[in-house]
Motif scaffolding. Structure first.
Motif, PDB file in Angstrom:
ATOM      1  N   LEU A  50       0.830  -1.195   0.000  1.00 27.93           N
ATOM      2  CA  LEU A  50       0.000   0.000   0.000  1.00 27.93           C
ATOM      3  C   LEU A  50       0.866   1.247   0.000  1.00 27.93           C
ATOM      4  O   LEU A  50       1.974   1.245   0.540  1.00 27.93           O
ATOM      5  CB  LEU A  50      -0.894   0.017   1.242  1.00 27.93           C
ATOM      6  N   TYR A  56      -6.590  -2.155  -3.763  1.00 25.61           N
ATOM      7  CA  TYR A  56      -7.251  -0.881  -3.466  1.00 25.61           C
ATOM      8  C   TYR A  56      -8.677  -0.833  -4.013  1.00 25.61           C
ATOM      9  O   TYR A  56      -9.305   0.220  -4.011  1.00 25.61           O
ATOM     10  CB  TYR A  56      -6.458   0.271  -4.093  1.00 25.61           C
ATOM     11  N   ILE A  61      -0.582   5.161  -6.518  1.00 22.00           N
ATOM     12  CA  ILE A  61      -0.470   3.706  -6.504  1.00 22.00           C
ATOM     13  C   ILE A  61       0.112   3.248  -7.833  1.00 22.00           C
ATOM     14  O   ILE A  61      -0.141   3.846  -8.875  1.00 22.00           O
ATOM     15  CB  ILE A  61      -1.825   3.014  -6.240  1.00 22.00           C
TER      16      ILE A  61
END
Length: 271
Positions: free
Chosen positions: A12, A128, A269
């Protein structure tokens, strides 16, 4: 359900790397997730079974893996519809005490792909891809998909073709045009106009002809995302190879101006 779909596990983003947005995600993050998913749907969790040991291989530290059964609600994307109840696997973060969250009755928006031959299962596209449902989240994803499916949707930018520069009749006046390459070969170009004593004006044309209707894109729109996140950081030399040294440098300066006006992509991300 036998043979549950496997979850994709990645690292993450750290809180320091996140940009303001939904659950810390930027517009670019949400566009990345939404546009690559076969299914975007709202769900309410009916049952959540925690998976441990050999049922949760490659589980990242600080996370818990659940096999979730959920009732589907609004469907933002999904050709051929979706079953009323679906199952999927999700890795969720533990709280500060190391406890797993209570998921039953929680509402989420899923960004997922179908599982071939299993109409009641989906597979999240990334770690996610289970977003807490809020009206803001739903509205943002709905806007992205509405723009992406419109006939006038901007194409995916793949690079830069060539560029031209024309000095004006008076010192300090000029115009540059930079032609982009796209995934489906649809035309898209940047035009930058300079006049003495004025800020440079730039615009994007989605067609063969650049007219007065062309404008710079607003931030947080699909066209802005296509440019800010996919244009190269520097103008390739081949784009200005046919120009004089002075005109080539002028085009480079105009391209830098466009990038500055677009601002950073804001992606947090990895794609």
């Amino acid at each position: 359900m036998d043979g549950a779909p496997g979850a994709v596990v990645q690292t993450l983003p750290s809180p320091a790397a996140s940009q303001p947005g939904i659950q810390g995600f930027s517009y670019a993050d949400l566009a990345d997730l939404t546009l690559t998913a076969q299914v975007v749907t709202g769900v309410t969790v009916v049952k959540a079974e925690r998976l441990k040991g050999e049922l949760a291989p490659n589980l990242a530290a600080g996370r818990a893996r659940f096999l979730i059964e959920a009732q589907t609600g609004m469907l933002l994307r999904g050709a051929d519809g979706l079953a009323g109840t679906i199952s999927y696997i999700a890795d969720v973060p533990l709280d500060a005490r190391g406890k797993a969250p209570k998921l039953k009755k929680a509402r989420f928006i899923l960004l997922a792909n179908r599982v071939p031959g299993r109409p009641q299962e989906v597979r999240l596209t990334s770690p996610y891809s289970q977003l807490d449902w809020t009206q803001t989240t739903e509205s943002t994803l709905r806007a992205i998909l509405t723009e992406a499916t419109a006939p006038s949707a901007p194409p995916l930018v793949t690079g830069i073709g060539n560029a031209f520069h024309v000095p004006g009749a008076i010192p300090g006046e000029s115009e540059s045009q930079i032609f982009l390459t796209t995934s489906d070969n649809r035309p898209i170009s940047l035009s930058i106009l300079r006049r003495p004593g004025e800020q440079p004006q730039w615009a994007v044309a989605l067609g063969e002809i650049v007219d007065d209707s062309a404008r710079a894109p607003a931030k947080g729109t699909l066209l802005w995302y296509r440019l800010a996140c996919f244009l190269p950081p520097r103008l390739p030399e081949k784009a200005v190879a046919a120009l004089s040294a002075g005109n080539a440098e002028a085009v480079r300066a105009d391209y830098r101006h466009v990038l500055q006006q677009l601002g950073p992509c804001g992606r947090t991300i990895e794609r």
